[in-house]
Design a protein around this motif. Sequence first.
Motif, PDB file in Angstrom:
ATOM      1  N   GLU A 117      11.030  34.481  37.774  1.00 17.45           N
ATOM      2  CA  GLU A 117      11.887  33.755  36.839  1.00 17.45           C
ATOM      3  C   GLU A 117      11.101  32.633  36.155  1.00 17.45           C
ATOM      4  N   GLN A 118      10.318  31.929  36.958  1.00 19.09           N
ATOM      5  CA  GLN A 118       9.531  30.839  36.386  1.00 19.09           C
ATOM      6  C   GLN A 118       8.477  31.376  35.424  1.00 19.09           C
ATOM      7  N   PHE A 119       7.868  32.489  35.789  1.00 18.06           N
ATOM      8  CA  PHE A 119       6.862  33.109  34.923  1.00 18.06           C
ATOM      9  C   PHE A 119       7.464  33.486  33.572  1.00 18.06           C
ATOM     10  N   MET A 120       8.689  34.012  33.599  1.00 18.25           N
ATOM     11  CA  MET A 120       9.325  34.478  32.361  1.00 18.25           C
ATOM     12  C   MET A 120       9.752  33.345  31.439  1.00 18.25           C
ATOM     13  N   GLN A 121       9.907  32.140  32.011  1.00 13.98           N
ATOM     14  CA  GLN A 121      10.392  31.020  31.198  1.00 13.98           C
ATOM     15  C   GLN A 121       9.534  30.771  29.960  1.00 13.98           C
ATOM     16  N   TRP A 122       8.230  30.825  30.119  1.00 11.62           N
ATOM     17  CA  TRP A 122       7.340  30.560  28.986  1.00 11.62           C
ATOM     18  C   TRP A 122       7.566  31.575  27.862  1.00 11.62           C
ATOM     19  N   PHE A 123       7.832  32.815  28.259  1.00 14.38           N
ATOM     20  CA  PHE A 123       8.027  33.878  27.256  1.00 14.38           C
ATOM     21  C   PHE A 123       9.327  33.688  26.477  1.00 14.38           C
ATOM     22  N   VAL A 124      10.325  33.112  27.124  1.00 19.87           N
ATOM     23  CA  VAL A 124      11.592  32.845  26.431  1.00 19.87           C
ATOM     24  C   VAL A 124      11.323  31.878  25.277  1.00 19.87           C
ATOM     25  N   LYS A 125      10.592  30.819  25.577  1.00 20.35           N
ATOM     26  CA  LYS A 125      10.240  29.816  24.560  1.00 20.35           C
ATOM     27  C   LYS A 125       9.355  30.445  23.469  1.00 20.35           C
ATOM     28  N   GLU A 126       8.392  31.237  23.887  1.00 19.72           N
ATOM     29  CA  GLU A 126       7.465  31.884  22.966  1.00 19.72           C
ATOM     30  C   GLU A 126       8.210  32.777  21.970  1.00 19.72           C
ATOM     31  N   GLN A 127       9.212  33.502  22.449  1.00 14.98           N
ATOM     32  CA  GLN A 127       9.942  34.404  21.540  1.00 14.98           C
ATOM     33  C   GLN A 127      10.747  33.630  20.504  1.00 14.98           C
ATOM     34  N   VAL A 128      11.293  32.480  20.907  1.00 10.16           N
ATOM     35  CA  VAL A 128      12.013  31.655  19.925  1.00 10.16           C
ATOM     36  C   VAL A 128      11.057  31.315  18.783  1.00 10.16           C
ATOM     37  N   GLU A 129       9.820  30.926  19.145  1.00 15.58           N
ATOM     38  CA  GLU A 129       8.829  30.550  18.127  1.00 15.58           C
ATOM     39  C   GLU A 129       8.408  31.740  17.275  1.00 15.58           C
ATOM     40  N   GLU A 130       8.220  32.891  17.919  1.00 17.20           N
ATOM     41  CA  GLU A 130       7.721  34.044  17.172  1.00 17.20           C
ATOM     42  C   GLU A 130       8.772  34.595  16.214  1.00 17.20           C
ATOM     43  N   VAL A 131      10.038  34.596  16.647  1.00 22.67           N
ATOM     44  CA  VAL A 131      11.111  35.050  15.745  1.00 22.67           C
ATOM     45  C   VAL A 131      11.204  34.092  14.565  1.00 22.67           C
ATOM     46  N   ALA A 132      11.143  32.780  14.841  1.00 28.99           N
ATOM     47  CA  ALA A 132      11.234  31.781  13.768  1.00 28.99           C
ATOM     48  C   ALA A 132      10.071  31.937  12.787  1.00 28.99           C
ATOM     49  N   LEU A 133       8.887  32.186  13.315  1.00 32.77           N
ATOM     50  CA  LEU A 133       7.698  32.363  12.475  1.00 32.77           C
ATOM     51  C   LEU A 133       7.867  33.552  11.530  1.00 32.77           C
ATOM     52  N   MET A 134       8.328  34.682  12.065  1.00 31.83           N
ATOM     53  CA  MET A 134       8.495  35.876  11.233  1.00 31.83           C
ATOM     54  C   MET A 134       9.637  35.704  10.241  1.00 31.83           C
ATOM     55  N   GLN A 135      10.674  34.947  10.636  1.00 27.68           N
ATOM     56  CA  GLN A 135      11.763  34.667   9.702  1.00 27.68           C
ATOM     57  C   GLN A 135      11.247  33.857   8.516  1.00 27.68           C
ATOM     58  N   ASP A 136      10.435  32.851   8.799  1.00 30.75           N
ATOM     59  CA  ASP A 136       9.842  32.030   7.730  1.00 30.75           C
ATOM     60  C   ASP A 136       9.007  32.902   6.804  1.00 30.75           C
ATOM     61  N   LEU A 137       8.135  33.706   7.422  1.00 29.76           N
ATOM     62  CA  LEU A 137       7.249  34.540   6.601  1.00 29.76           C
ATOM     63  C   LEU A 137       8.060  35.530   5.767  1.00 29.76           C
ATOM     64  N   LEU A 138       9.114  36.096   6.368  1.00 27.04           N
ATOM     65  CA  LEU A 138       9.924  37.066   5.623  1.00 27.04           C
ATOM     66  C   LEU A 138      10.587  36.406   4.414  1.00 27.04           C
ATOM     67  N   SER A 139      11.106  35.200   4.578  1.00 23.50           N
ATOM     68  CA  SER A 139      11.768  34.596   3.415  1.00 23.50           C
ATOM     69  C   SER A 139      10.759  34.288   2.317  1.00 23.50           C
ATOM     70  N   VAL A 140       9.548  33.892   2.681  1.00 17.20           N
ATOM     71  CA  VAL A 140       8.526  33.620   1.666  1.00 17.20           C
ATOM     72  C   VAL A 140       8.080  34.920   0.987  1.00 17.20           C
ATOM     73  N   VAL A 141       7.894  35.965   1.780  1.00 13.55           N
ATOM     74  CA  VAL A 141       7.441  37.247   1.227  1.00 13.55           C
ATOM     75  C   VAL A 141       8.518  37.839   0.313  1.00 13.55           C
ATOM     76  N   GLU A 142       9.781  37.702   0.706  1.00  9.80           N
ATOM     77  CA  GLU A 142      10.863  38.239  -0.131  1.00  9.80           C
ATOM     78  C   GLU A 142      10.951  37.481  -1.450  1.00  9.80           C
ATOM     79  N   ARG A 143      10.787  36.192  -1.398  1.00 10.86           N
ATOM     80  CA  ARG A 143      10.873  35.364  -2.602  1.00 10.86           C
ATOM     81  C   ARG A 143       9.734  35.690  -3.565  1.00 10.86           C
ATOM     82  N   SER A 144       8.569  36.037  -3.032  1.00 12.90           N
ATOM     83  CA  SER A 144       7.391  36.235  -3.892  1.00 12.90           C
ATOM     84  C   SER A 144       6.894  37.668  -3.850  1.00 12.90           C
ATOM     85  N   LYS A 145       7.801  38.613  -3.634  1.00 11.87           N
ATOM     86  CA  LYS A 145       7.345  39.994  -3.431  1.00 11.87           C
ATOM     87  C   LYS A 145       6.621  40.575  -4.650  1.00 11.87           C
ATOM     88  N   ASP A 146       6.862  40.005  -5.834  1.00 14.92           N
ATOM     89  CA  ASP A 146       6.170  40.493  -7.024  1.00 14.92           C
ATOM     90  C   ASP A 146       4.833  39.804  -7.253  1.00 14.92           C
TER      91      ASP A 146
END
Length: 177
Positions: A117-146
Amino acid sequence: MSDRSFPEALNAQIANEFSAAMQYIGAAVYYDTETLPRLASFFYRQALEEREHAMMMVQYLLDVDEEVRIPDIKGQQTSFDDGVAPVQMALEQERRVGEEIYALFELAREVKDYRAEQFMQWFVKEQVEEVALMQDLLSVVERSKDNLLLVEEFVAREALGEEGDDPTAPPAAGGGG
Ligand SMILES: [Fe+2]
Ligand SMILES: [Fe+2]
């Protein structure tokens, strides 16, 4: 009660992390082919991070004296309909991995495996960051897709996904983590 042991489930996640690494190499190759080097480097870096996640899980299994299985390699796509598609794929993947991580966390609780359980804790936090990162990139890529050169500038300027060493990260097999 789950019918899978935690080490068994973690071995399955090792396969998922390696396959995420391969998928990101596929996306990086696509952007390299399109001469979008910043996006390519971004995904090569993400691939290394996924490999690192797998190696942290390998180290954990070694530490608790459980069997480690290294999965077969499955092919991944290197061509996409447009420059937005790889980022969409990445966001979907990070969301899915988030669910997988929660399931592992839940399993650890269920079987009262406190180390796990303790080992998995870091991954929970990491996934929050990785989802947020890809969400940011997706909104920028969608806005400037051309005009993906604007995205290139954004990725470079913001040093996207280039965070420094995380001292709270679990050790990875072979060091380097
Ligand atoms: Fe990961
Ligand atoms: Fe990830």
